[in-house]
Design an enzyme around this catalytic site. Structure first.
Site, short mmCIF file in Angstrom:
data_model
loop_
_atom_site.label_atom_id
_atom_site.label_comp_id
_atom_site.label_asym_id
_atom_site.label_seq_id
_atom_site.Cartn_x
_atom_site.Cartn_y
_atom_site.Cartn_z
N GLN A 158 -10.12 -3.10 13.76
CA GLN A 158 -9.67 -1.77 14.18
C GLN A 158 -8.89 -1.15 13.03
O GLN A 158 -7.86 -1.70 12.63
CB GLN A 158 -8.78 -1.92 15.40
N GLY A 159 -9.37 -0.04 12.50
CA GLY A 159 -8.73 0.58 11.34
C GLY A 159 -8.07 1.89 11.70
O GLY A 159 -8.58 2.97 11.38
N SER A 181 -4.17 2.10 11.71
CA SER A 181 -2.90 2.23 10.98
C SER A 181 -3.14 2.50 9.50
O SER A 181 -4.08 1.98 8.90
CB SER A 181 -2.09 0.95 11.11
N SER A 195 -6.38 -6.21 12.05
CA SER A 195 -6.53 -7.59 12.51
C SER A 195 -7.97 -8.04 12.31
O SER A 195 -8.89 -7.26 12.59
CB SER A 195 -6.19 -7.71 13.99
N GLU A 237 -7.36 -0.63 25.68
CA GLU A 237 -6.55 -1.64 25.00
C GLU A 237 -5.27 -1.94 25.79
O GLU A 237 -4.96 -3.08 26.10
CB GLU A 237 -6.21 -1.15 23.59
N ASN A 294 6.34 -0.55 21.89
CA ASN A 294 6.86 -0.30 23.25
C ASN A 294 7.77 0.92 23.30
O ASN A 294 7.90 1.57 24.34
CB ASN A 294 7.56 -1.55 23.78
C1 FAD Z 1 0.00 -8.52 15.30
C2 FAD Z 1 -0.34 -7.10 14.93
C3 FAD Z 1 -1.68 -6.72 14.91
C4 FAD Z 1 -2.01 -5.42 14.53
N1 FAD Z 1 -3.35 -5.09 14.47
C5 FAD Z 1 -3.70 -3.85 14.08
C6 FAD Z 1 -5.08 -3.50 13.97
O1 FAD Z 1 -5.98 -4.33 14.20
N2 FAD Z 1 -5.40 -2.25 13.54
C7 FAD Z 1 -4.46 -1.31 13.28
O2 FAD Z 1 -4.83 -0.20 12.93
N3 FAD Z 1 -3.13 -1.60 13.36
C8 FAD Z 1 -2.74 -2.85 13.75
N4 FAD Z 1 -1.40 -3.18 13.83
C9 FAD Z 1 -0.40 -2.19 13.42
C10 FAD Z 1 0.36 -1.59 14.58
O3 FAD Z 1 -0.47 -0.73 15.33
C11 FAD Z 1 1.57 -0.83 13.99
O4 FAD Z 1 2.41 -1.81 13.40
C12 FAD Z 1 2.33 -0.07 15.05
O5 FAD Z 1 1.57 1.01 15.55
C13 FAD Z 1 3.66 0.47 14.50
O6 FAD Z 1 3.48 1.18 13.33
P1 FAD Z 1 4.34 0.87 12.03
O7 FAD Z 1 4.24 -0.60 11.77
O8 FAD Z 1 3.90 1.80 10.97
O9 FAD Z 1 5.85 1.13 12.44
P2 FAD Z 1 6.57 2.55 12.51
O10 FAD Z 1 5.66 3.54 13.17
O11 FAD Z 1 7.10 2.88 11.16
O12 FAD Z 1 7.75 2.24 13.51
C14 FAD Z 1 8.95 1.56 13.11
C15 FAD Z 1 9.88 1.49 14.30
O13 FAD Z 1 10.29 2.82 14.69
C16 FAD Z 1 9.98 3.06 16.05
N5 FAD Z 1 9.55 4.44 16.24
C17 FAD Z 1 8.68 5.15 15.45
N6 FAD Z 1 8.49 6.38 15.95
C18 FAD Z 1 9.24 6.47 17.08
C19 FAD Z 1 9.44 7.49 18.05
N7 FAD Z 1 8.82 8.68 17.97
N8 FAD Z 1 10.28 7.23 19.10
C20 FAD Z 1 10.90 6.01 19.22
N9 FAD Z 1 10.74 5.01 18.32
C21 FAD Z 1 9.91 5.23 17.27
C22 FAD Z 1 8.86 2.09 16.38
O14 FAD Z 1 8.79 1.80 17.75
C23 FAD Z 1 9.24 0.88 15.53
O15 FAD Z 1 10.18 0.10 16.22
C24 FAD Z 1 -1.01 -4.47 14.19
C25 FAD Z 1 0.34 -4.87 14.22
C26 FAD Z 1 0.67 -6.16 14.58
C27 FAD Z 1 2.13 -6.56 14.59
#
Ligand code: FAD
Length: 389
Positions: free
Chosen positions: A125-126, A128, A160, A243, A372
């Protein structure tokens, strides 16, 4: 709600149980985040498909058996009961598959679904990107139409299974003048195309669980767009609904962990380990919550069979299963006491199982599939009707 199974459902359960007992590998497979484990899991999924159990709710012509979602839940219960391997192609069968079923052309269904069911083609899944995680509408990777192709540039990350997968589905900006969730298109991308570089990322346990993917003028046929050009956001929201709301984490997974937790509790009591009444209550609560999650999922499925759709309540679901998973693993680590820090292959591990690895992965639950915090925002705005600011 009628909670009794029909004779047909009971027959299906027996058939699935017998097949799984005869076919599930006796020894656990190596992790699918290793090259050898990935290949072993693909082989297992081929066997599963040959047995007709890869994705039971899909129509027969695409490799399923035309069951309804209730039979899928029954199958999942039997799958976890049998201790069968985790699904290496879960991004394909549980997320993209239902989305293709809803938005795909007949050609796309015939082209992609059978090879997904057999895991001949495994999907990543692409979504992020370095600057588009929670803020997914900030996607910057572009796909510009050039004749019959899209020319893709940019970067995806945290994909992933991306280290070994064959295809990636993602959203790309097809209108470079657009912003936020406008002008995005959902495109299916073969990872072996020229101009694509896949760089694996290791998890805390050293396994290549993710990849970042770089696109440098990569050409992908425009036939691989899913849904209308510029409508990618709507298509992606359907995928996210599957999902968070139903398929990625079927209740059987958590009921199975809850059963193992009860067994661990009993063993701990028998060997005179430390168990106080708070821990006992926590274990009982975990078991009840796993059952409650199962009942809630049966309710969701009944609603869907009656023509309903998964909406914003998928966010409630995602918070519930991800927090429950952590609580169950924390309780197990408390029961294991000092042994909790041992990995299964440590000489003194005895029967600690994979609780520590499970715990570390459970900690990622509140992050993947949309954090969450973001789910709480969705609940606040769309279910409770609270103002955005
Ligand atoms: C085990 C695992 C598997 C994954 N697999 C995939 C995958 O297959 N494909 C893919 O595309 N991605 C994948 N991801 C990525 C995942 O979707 C992102 O890590 C996630 O969406 C959070 O984005 P970020 O890491 O950029 O954090 P950020 O968006 O930078 O967030 C950082 C923190 O700020 C908080 N935050 C941000 N904005 C807000 C808001 N508006 N209100 C309140 N809090 C906020 C977040 O909750 C978080 O705690 C995976 C991640 C993990 C850990």
């Amino acid at each position: 709600m009628d909670l009794t199974y029909t004779p047909e459902q009971q027959t299906f359960r027996k058939e699935a149980r017998a097949w799984l007992e005869a076919n599930v590998p006796a020894e656990p497979l190596p992790s699918f985040d290793t090259e050898i484990g990935f290949a072993a899991h693909c082989e297992w999924e081929k066997t599963l498909n040959a047995g007709g159990f890869a994705m039971v709710p899909w129509p027969k012509q695409y490799g399923g058996r035309g069951s309804d979602l209730l039979e899928w839940l029954i199958f999942e219960e039997e799958y976890y009961r049998a201790g069968a391997p985790g699904r290496v192609n879960q991004n394909g069968i549980f997320l993209l598959g239902p989305t293709i079923m809803e938005y795909g052309t007949p050609e796309q269904k015939a082209r992609f679904l059978p090879r997904m069911a057999s895991s001949e083609e495994v999907w990543a899944q692409g979504w992020s990107e370095p600057n588009a995680g929670s803020d997914m509408a900030n996607i910057q990777a572009t796909a510009i139409r050039d004749g019959d192709d899209y020319v893709i540039n940019g970067q995806k990350t945290w994909a992933s299974r991306g280290a070994y997968a064959h295809w990636l589905f993602g959203m790309f900006r097809t209108d470079p003048e657009s912003s936020r969730h406008h002008g995005l298109t959902f495109i299916l991308v073969p990872l072996d195309a020229e101009g694509i570089t896949v760089r694996p990322i290791e998890k805390i346990n050293g396994k290549k669980a993710f990849a970042e993917v770089f696109f440098d003028d990569a050409r992908v046929s425009a036939e691989h767009k899913l849904g209308e050009e510029g409508q990618g956001w709507n298509v992606a929201m359907a995928t996210a609904g599957f999902e968070r709301g139903l398929m990625l984490r079927s209740p059987a997974r958590f009921q199975n962990t809850a059963r193992k937790l009860i067994d661990l509790y009993r063993e701990t009591v028998e060997r005179g380990g430390f168990v106080d009444s708070t821990l006992r209550d926590t274990v009982a609560r975990c078991w009840m919550d796993a059952e409650a999650y199962a009942l809630n999922t049966y309710q969701t499925v009944s609603r869907m069979l009656g023509g309903g759709k998964i909406g914003a309540e998928a966010s409630l679901n995602k918070i519930f299963w991800s927090e429950l998973d952590i609580r169950m693993h924390e309780a197990a680590l408390s029961l294991l006491d000092a042994r909790a820090e041992l990995l299964p292959d440590s000489p003194a591990a005895d029967a600690v199982g994979d609780w520590l690895e499970g715990y570390i992965f459970a900690l990622a639950g509140p992050i993947y599939a949309g954090t969450n915090e973001i789910q709480r925002n969705i609940i606040a705005e769309r279910i409770l009707g609270l103002p955005r600011k």
